[in-house]
Enzyme design. Structure first.
Site, PDB file in Angstrom:
ATOM      1  N   HIS A  89      -1.203  -7.505  -3.864  1.00 14.73           N
ATOM      2  CA  HIS A  89      -1.328  -7.845  -2.441  1.00 14.73           C
ATOM      3  C   HIS A  89      -1.215  -6.606  -1.556  1.00 14.73           C
ATOM      4  O   HIS A  89      -0.471  -5.677  -1.863  1.00 14.73           O
ATOM      5  CB  HIS A  89      -0.235  -8.848  -2.052  1.00 14.73           C
ATOM      6  CG  HIS A  89      -0.300 -10.127  -2.832  1.00 14.73           C
ATOM      7  ND1 HIS A  89      -1.060 -11.193  -2.433  1.00 14.73           N
ATOM      8  CD2 HIS A  89       0.276 -10.488  -4.004  1.00 14.73           C
ATOM      9  CE1 HIS A  89      -0.937 -12.174  -3.319  1.00 14.73           C
ATOM     10  NE2 HIS A  89      -0.132 -11.771  -4.288  1.00 14.73           N
TER      11      HIS A  89
ATOM     12  N   ASP B 282      -3.710 -12.853   4.073  1.00 12.21           N
ATOM     13  CA  ASP B 282      -2.616 -12.776   3.092  1.00 12.21           C
ATOM     14  C   ASP B 282      -1.418 -11.991   3.643  1.00 12.21           C
ATOM     15  O   ASP B 282      -1.551 -10.824   3.995  1.00 12.21           O
ATOM     16  CB  ASP B 282      -3.208 -12.070   1.851  1.00 12.21           C
ATOM     17  CG  ASP B 282      -2.215 -11.838   0.723  1.00 12.21           C
ATOM     18  OD1 ASP B 282      -1.054 -12.252   0.844  1.00 12.21           O
ATOM     19  OD2 ASP B 282      -2.643 -11.239  -0.294  1.00 12.21           O
TER      20      ASP B 282
HETATM   21 ZN   LIG Z   1      -1.745 -16.418  -4.132  1.00 10.74          ZN
HETATM   22 ZN   LIG Z   2      -3.406 -14.541  -6.329  1.00  7.22          ZN
END
Ligand SMILES: [Zn+2]
Ligand SMILES: [Zn+2]
Length: 562
Positions: free
Chosen positions: A371, A198
């Protein structure tokens, strides 16, 4: 003795690379193929009338006999929003692997296509090795803004292919289940062939703040609020919703869930135990109405300024059951998705005008990203020690920054791949290389489930929005010749001068050009497609020379007496 022939593994991104949205990866060995996530992407403001974008599924459809299963890392739309459209295109959809909560949230949509599809559901849990066709897949819990999120490892003879999924490390999550560092580290010890991670916050220094810190900010906000508290967040942000519910219990406020997706998701999460609260705490809006303002709270959709969502309707005074009034505190607990800022700020202005105090600044700590930031991304790279690395889930600037972070922890630059959609990356212990590109791209969906829009139609929409539409009504006599000067009418085409004179003038020019043309080309009829293109082309030039505008031109050709 002949050497053992190892199976060749490869990965292909069909979405989520050089963009945020429509995440979709394929993992293949020589026999079979796995899909990891199948998301949608919300359109930018320039895509008029486009509801959402999907990955191009052509490659999957062509190779569907190889499909062993679909894995969904979590239930955010950018990971699951393309699932139903994909299933509808497959001859027989393969099994679906996801956590209980993700499956619970998807159940209705999937059984809407066919009741029997529920039998395809395979619930997964962390630290479990699951055989999916010829693949061995292991799942590990990760923290994210939605509960029930996982990363995964596909085991190959040369080491694991690890997907982090959307994640952050959050050492103090609300449910006290931190990301499974141990499993990632163990995989690193055993040997990670490829890490796909990510990149959303790769440009953010430091660590992403913990949900725990958000909890403290909410305590402060609850202390200060004298009237009703209205919190807008994503319906899927269950940790956040849990926190608000907890504060309501502490501060002796009853709470109601408002907005269709909010009601649906919280009910499902409560049923599955992902959202907990004492009986009697959550009530209907009717009950809420009978209580004093400092004893109530509302959790609503609309944090992104979506026009039909409850908060937007409250802001415009169009939500009958909740009228915003002096003394209300509205907390917007979400980061604006790029492109939504204008609608969000419009809502905030309207709420303030109605007398509410609005807390929306991320610096107030009322929101935390789901995130990982730079230090967490480096830690993930250090724990897994991958041989090859591919940044995903980010625009190119975020992927590039993630590459630099990987280099800073010692991964060789030539072992990091900044892929493009459809790139076919073959990986083995000895080498990794990008081979031929498969069909990939984006499909624009306009009108839910009603069809795909192509580039030409989109160009027309741009022209219509910019310069409006001009209709040219051409009447033909029995010989197919123009019977009179074409009549022009417009919608949304604005001209400063006298339109009657302009249209008369343009109509006469068009008539003369058409008559000249017809004399030279006897076999062309104006009712044919070629005739229509001719009118569009000629009138387009005339209008441009007179007004410097390019409206969409629609010829309406009919015969006398029709
Ligand atoms: Zn995502
Ligand atoms: Zn997500």
């Amino acid at each position: 003795m002949s050497e053992e022939i190892k199976e060749q593994y490869s990965v292909i991104p069909l979405g989520g690379i050089r963009e945020i949205g429509k995440n979709m990866w394929l993992v293949s060995n020589e026999k079979q193929m796995l899909i990891i996530d199948c998301g949608l992407k919300f359109p930018g403001e320039d895509l008029y009338g486009v509801d959402y974008l999907l990955p191009d599924f052509s490659y999957v459809i062509e190779n569907q006999e190889k499909l062993a299963g679909i894995i969904l890392t979590h239930a955010h739309e950018d990971h699951v929003g393309g699932l139903v459209p994909l299933m509808e295109k497959l001859d027989s959809p393969p099994p679906l692997y996801a956590t209980e909560l993700s499956l619970g949230l998807l159940e209705e949509r999937v059984t809407d296509i066919e009741e029997g599809y529920k039998s395809l559901f395979h619930p997964i849990t962390g630290r479990e090795i699951t055989e999916i066709g010829s693949f061995k897949v292991e799942f590990m819990h990760v923290c994210h803004s939605i509960s029930g999120a996982v990363g995964l490892a596909v085991h190959t003879p040369d080491g694991a292919i690890v997907f982090t999924g959307d994640f952050k490390l959050d050492p103090t999550p609300i449910d006290q289940k931190p990301t499974d560092y141990f499993k990632f580290a163990e995989l690193g010890e055993q040997g990670v062939l490829l890490l796909i991670a990510d990149s959303t916050n790769a440009t953010q220094p430091g660590y992403t703040i913990s949900e725990k810190e958000v909890a403290e900010s909410f305590v402060n906000a609850f202390y200060r609020a004298k009237g009703r508290i209205i919190v807008a967040t994503f319906a899927s942000s269950l940790h956040r919703i849990q926190q608000v519910v907890n504060r309501c219990a502490e501060f002796d406020r009853k709470v109601a869930f408002v907005g269709r997706s909010m009601e649906r998701i919280t009910a499902k999460a409560y049923e599955l135990g992902y959202l907990t609260y004492p009986e009697g705490l959550v009530v209907s809006l009717e009950v809420l109405d009978s209580l004093p303002a400092d004893k109530v709270a509302i959790i609503t959709t609309g944090s992104q300024g979506e026009p039909m969502a409850a908060l937007s309707r409250m802001a415009s005074g169009k939500y009958n059951q909740v009228q915003i009034r002096q003394g209300d505190t509205v907390i917007i607990s979400a980061t604006p998705i790029p492109g939504n800022e204008r609608s969000i700020y419009q809502n905030i202005n309207k709420l303030i005008e109605r007398g509410a105090q609005v807390l929306y600044d991320s610096r107030k700590g009322l929101h935390a990203s789901g995130h990982a930031s730079q230090e967490e991304l480096k830690l993930m790279l250090n724990l897994t020690k991958p041989r090859y690395f591919v940044p995903t889930h980010g625009e190119f600037r975020q992927m590039t920054r993630h590459k630099e972070l990987a280099e800073s922890v010692g991964i060789a630059s030539e072992n990091i791949f900044l892929l493009d959609l459809g790139d076919h990356l073959l990986v083995s212990e000895s080498e990794a290389q990008v081979s031929e590109r498969v069909t990939a791209g984006e499909i624009m969906v306009a009108g839910r489930g009603h069809g795909y829009l192509d580039a030409k139609e989109l160009r027309e929409r741009h022209k219509m929005v910019k310069d409006g539409v001009l209709f040219a009504s051409c009447t033909l006599d029995e010989k197919g010749q123009l019977a009179s000067v074409p009549r022009l009418m417009s919608k949304g085409f604005i001209i400063e001068d006298d339109p009657v004179t302009l249209y008369q003038n343009a109509g006469e020019q068009l008539a003369s050009l058409l008559r000249n043309y017809m004399q030279k080309h006897e076999n062309v009829t104006l009712t044919s497609e070629k005739g229509e293109i001719l009118i569009q082309d000629m009138l387009g030039r005339i209008i441009y020379s007179l007004t410097r505008r390019r409206p969409v031109i629609v010829p309406l050709v009919h015969h006398l007496g029709e």
